[in-house]
Design an enzyme around this catalytic site. Structure first.
Site, PDB file in Angstrom:
ATOM      1  N   HIS A  62      -8.146   0.609   5.428  1.00  0.00           N
ATOM      2  CA  HIS A  62      -7.091  -0.531   5.916  1.00  0.00           C
ATOM      3  C   HIS A  62      -5.610   0.496   5.890  1.00  0.00           C
ATOM      4  O   HIS A  62      -4.916  -0.046   6.719  1.00  0.00           O
ATOM      5  CB  HIS A  62      -6.686  -1.126   4.674  1.00  0.00           C
ATOM      6  CG  HIS A  62      -5.701  -2.371   4.972  1.00  0.00           C
ATOM      7  ND1 HIS A  62      -6.208  -3.428   5.711  1.00  0.00           N
ATOM      8  CD2 HIS A  62      -4.574  -2.275   4.438  1.00  0.00           C
ATOM      9  CE1 HIS A  62      -4.795  -4.382   5.757  1.00  0.00           C
ATOM     10  NE2 HIS A  62      -3.978  -3.402   4.985  1.00  0.00           N
ATOM     11  N   HIS A 113      -5.274 -10.415   6.903  1.00  0.00           N
ATOM     12  CA  HIS A 113      -5.412 -10.362   5.468  1.00  0.00           C
ATOM     13  C   HIS A 113      -6.544 -11.208   4.991  1.00  0.00           C
ATOM     14  O   HIS A 113      -6.669 -12.243   4.446  1.00  0.00           O
ATOM     15  CB  HIS A 113      -4.300 -11.185   4.811  1.00  0.00           C
ATOM     16  CG  HIS A 113      -3.394 -10.347   3.475  1.00  0.00           C
ATOM     17  ND1 HIS A 113      -3.318 -11.008   2.427  1.00  0.00           N
ATOM     18  CD2 HIS A 113      -3.410  -9.020   3.432  1.00  0.00           C
ATOM     19  CE1 HIS A 113      -2.888  -9.900   1.705  1.00  0.00           C
ATOM     20  NE2 HIS A 113      -2.912  -9.223   2.267  1.00  0.00           N
TER      21      HIS A 113
END
Length: 759
Positions: A62, A113
């Site tokens: 990420h 997210h």
């Protein structure tokens, strides 16, 4: 009486040098054997526990983009210029910044997210909004609007009932409390998102050119100030770890605690930060999002003079039991880090106190080239900051075209059985209009405040969100996000281009000039060569299309590991386009507003049904090749519509995309309950084809000839297909249906499954 357990011995740098044999939980933190070996090589010793914590989160998929950055480099090859001038900040910054004229600049970015929102829907989605807002704030801009591209499993699936209401409430609750209008986005459903919903959040901010701020720590002796909320145990590892591994029901899953948001604290943080900028007391700034303090300290240091010394025990805590490793990994929300010159420190602290925002000096900028972090006088971190923030692993993952791709593409929807009577066409139209991906989304959007601040010009259900930037000149910007994952599955190269083309078209029919692109690239596991092939093709396609259109990619996000076990999501390269509109008062919305106006179809309709709504809803089919991309035609269409809007000859505009002409006509009748009668050469194909570079517009009788002449000037194909009026949607020689009945089916779908919002 039992003795209390012994407190763990602090793992200092000197201890790490003296105990090279000590085993560390690097695998449990997501590091590979070669990655841990590389850390040892960089440091010349084993890392301390705190250093290991930092590397593990910063080298996660990420944060480090280790599987994607070799492919993302191609976006940097694009000219960093827009039709209005040079990009002021691009890839590598917190968000892209572009010139929109009159001394104004706009910053915008979209991020994901996804995984936190599956684990804890409300807080996962809420903190996704909070994080992207802080990215925009860190550029020196006032956030002015948000958007939310969302994707879920089937509407009637039990897990969709679990995650969708919480995600929508989280997006709305956080954004509404901040006082930011939600001006657009998407809500889509597909089987592949079951267990992996996509929650992408976009924010737009406005600033004057001279107010631009960048993330760097320069000036030896300058103070490093942490301000905002206190650091807690929520979100330790958070999205940085959670979004870096596949969910697997049959094995251990990394599911650290999801961050907990406080929008009221964020609102104070926004106003405090903007006043700090205005006062000129900030030399550099970084928001704390993914990887928390690990990210903020290492990125600021590596982008500045190269050194920073931090006293970690000065960090304000909500939980005094947190270890140094936990403090460095915590992704607690509503925090910022600023670099402040000594002469401005008192002014900084006074402004923070005014807004009731806690601020603490936690360190200083140095010229050592090292990031040194102490804990109660003992050094627990001593690393080259760039090795943490920028020089992480780079993988050239193997990729290969799936063996099933040819078979998938050979089964085109053009061969499926078609309706042969007007009655059958109507039955299929009714099904399509009421299908979850086409149906009214007001169950979702009514939970968002779309008009707070008073500058929203258009929002859902219009094709693009438009906000006013300047009250005196009516300068504004339009933003749209789009992606059809079915197209991307059939051909990821074309699918990414089709996402860009649709978003570009939505900006154009709003009357705006497209300027720049941001993207959120959502894919399955990068360890799967077939997924990596999809990713490589999508990035290649997007880069080539942006080059042809002459607009830059200013930033974005990659989200991998969106799959449960072996089931990956549809490749979903969400593309956001931002455009500028000189006078928002001239904007034209979709929707037939008056009787007797000409309905004109712009663009060419071909036999293109594969991957489209008709094939999906009527036949449950996915196969063939997606519609052909025609970027010059998109540019010509946009230029025509902008000129016509500026000339005041259009009364409505609507792009043709999902569901083709059939859905565009239906949605246009719903806006003001004004019917339409059309005559079509090939009713089925004309209604359900999803050929690109098309739109419908309406013009009054007096302006018809002038618009036709304008279309000829721009070289855009035009067909006069009917007139507005009455209370029915009529296709001559085929069927007639009342707008009221059609609209009832369109509005009923989501409330029937999700229930009604209770005020």
């Amino acid at each position: 009486m039992t003795d209390a357990p012994a407190k763990p011995v602090l793992d200092t740098v000197s201890n790490a040098e003296a105990t090279p044999e000590r085993e560390l939980p690097w695998a449990e933190l997501g590091l590979k054997p070669d990655e841990f070996a590389k850390i040892v090589e960089i440091l010349g010793r084993r890392p301390t526990g705190a250093e290991l914590a930092m590397y593990s989160v910063m080298w996660s998929e990420h944060c480090s983009y280790k599987s994607s950055k070799v492919h993302l480099k191609k976006f940097g090859e694009l000219p960093q210029e827009t039709p209005l001038g040079k990009t002021l900040a691009g890839i590598g910054e917190n968000a892209g910044v572009i010139d929109i004229g009159q001394g104004y600049a706009v910053t915008f970015k979209v991020e994901s997210h996804n995984h936190p929102s599956y684990v804890e829907p409300y807080q996962g989605a809420a903190t996704g909004v909070g994080g992207i807002v802080r990215d925009i704030l860190a550029m020196g801009a006032r956030p002015v609007a948000v958007m939310d591209p969302l994707r879920f499993g089937p509407l009637n699936a039990p897990d969709t009932a679990r995650v969708l209401p919480g995600i929508v409430a989280g997006v709305g609750g956080y954004g509404n409390c901040l006082g930011l209008p939600n001006i657009g986005g998407e809500v889509m459903f597909d089987e592949t998102y079951l267990g992996n919903p996509l929650v992408n959040a976009l924010c737009v901010g406005v600033l004057r050119h001279e107010d631009l701020h960048l993330a760097h720590a320069s000036g030896v002796g300058n103070h490093v100030v942490l301000y905002g909320a206190r650091t807690g145990g929520d979100g330790i590892g958070g999205v940085s770890v959670l979004a870096s591994e596949t969910f697997d029901a049959d094995g251990p899953a990394k599911r650290p605690s999801v961050q907990v948001g406080d929008p009221f604290m964020e609102k104070l943080l926004i106003e405090c930060t903007l006043e700090l900028f205005q006062a000129g007391v900030v030399a550099g700034i970084q928001d704390l999002g993914g990887a928390g303090l690990s990210c903020a300290t290492s990125e600021l240091a590596s982008a500045g003079d190269g050194g920073m010394h931090v006293e970690l025990d000065t960090v304000p805590l909500r939980d005094s039991s947190l270890s140094p490793e936990e403090i460095l990994m915590s992704e607690s929300q509503e925090r910022m880090m600023a670099v402040v010159e000594p002469q401005h420190l008192d002014g900084f602290m006074a402004i923070a106190e005014k807004w009731d925002v806690e601020a603490v000096v936690v360190g200083q900028v140095t010229d050592t080239g090292r990031l040194v972090i102490d804990w109660h006088g003992d050094t627990v971190v001593d690393v080259p900051p760039r090795s943490v923030a920028h020089d992480g692993p780079t993988y050239e993952r193997p990729y290969a075209r799936p063996i099933w791709q040819d078979m998938l593409q050979s089964k085109g929807a053009e061969q499926l059985p078609r309706p042969t009577t007007g009655e059958q066409i109507l039955e299929q139209l009714l099904r399509i209009v009421a299908s979850p991906n086409i149906a009214d989304k007001s169950w979702v959007t009514d939970q968002y405040d779309r008009y707070v601040q008073g500058n929203t010009v258009t929002s859902q259900p219009d094709d693009a969100g438009v906000v006013r930037i300047d009250d005196e000149t009516n300068l504004g910007v339009a933003v749209s996000t789009d992606c059809n994952g079915r197209f991307a599955k059939l051909d990821p190269y074309a699918g990414a281009q089709l996402a860009l083309a649709e978003s570009f078209r939505n900006i154009s029919v709003a009357g705006a000039l497209p300027l720049a692109v941001t993207d959120c690239l959502n894919f399955g596991s990068p360890e799967d060569p077939e997924v990596m092939w999809q990713f490589e093709q999508a990035t290649h396609g997007l880069k080539d299309a942006c080059a042809e259109l002459g607009i830059p990619v200013t930033g974005g996000n990659v989200s991998f590991y969106n799959q449960t076990g072996e089931t990956a999501i549809l490749p979903t390269p969400v593309v956001g386009v931002l455009g500028v509109i000189d006078d928002v008062t001239k904007r034209v919305r979709h929707g037939f507003a008056a009787e007797g106006e000409h309905v004109l179809l712009l663009g060419s309709t071909e036999e293109e049904l594969s991957g489209g709504t008709w094939a999906d809803v009527v036949h449950g089919h996915l196969g063939g090749l997606p519609p052909r991309v025609d970027l010059p035609a998109e540019q010509a269409l946009g230029a025509l519509v902008r000129d016509a809007i500026a000339a005041g000859v259009l009364t409505s505009t609507h792009d043709l995309s999902d569901g083709g002409l059939a859905v565009a006509l239906a949605e246009s009748t719903f806006r003001h309950d004004v019917g339409v009668t059309v005559a079509l050469d090939d009713p089925f194909l004309d209604l359900f084809s999803e050929s690109t570079a098309r739109a419908i517009v309406t013009v009054a009788e007096a302006d018809h000839d002038a618009f036709v002449a304008l279309a000829e000037k721009h070289g855009v194909e035009l067909a006069s297909i009917g007139r507005t009026g009455g209370t029915d949607l009529v296709v001559e020689g085929q069927f007639s249906v009342s707008v009221a009945d059609l609209k009832h089916g369109w509005k009923a779908t989501l409330p029937a499954v999700l229930g009604h919002i209770i005020d």
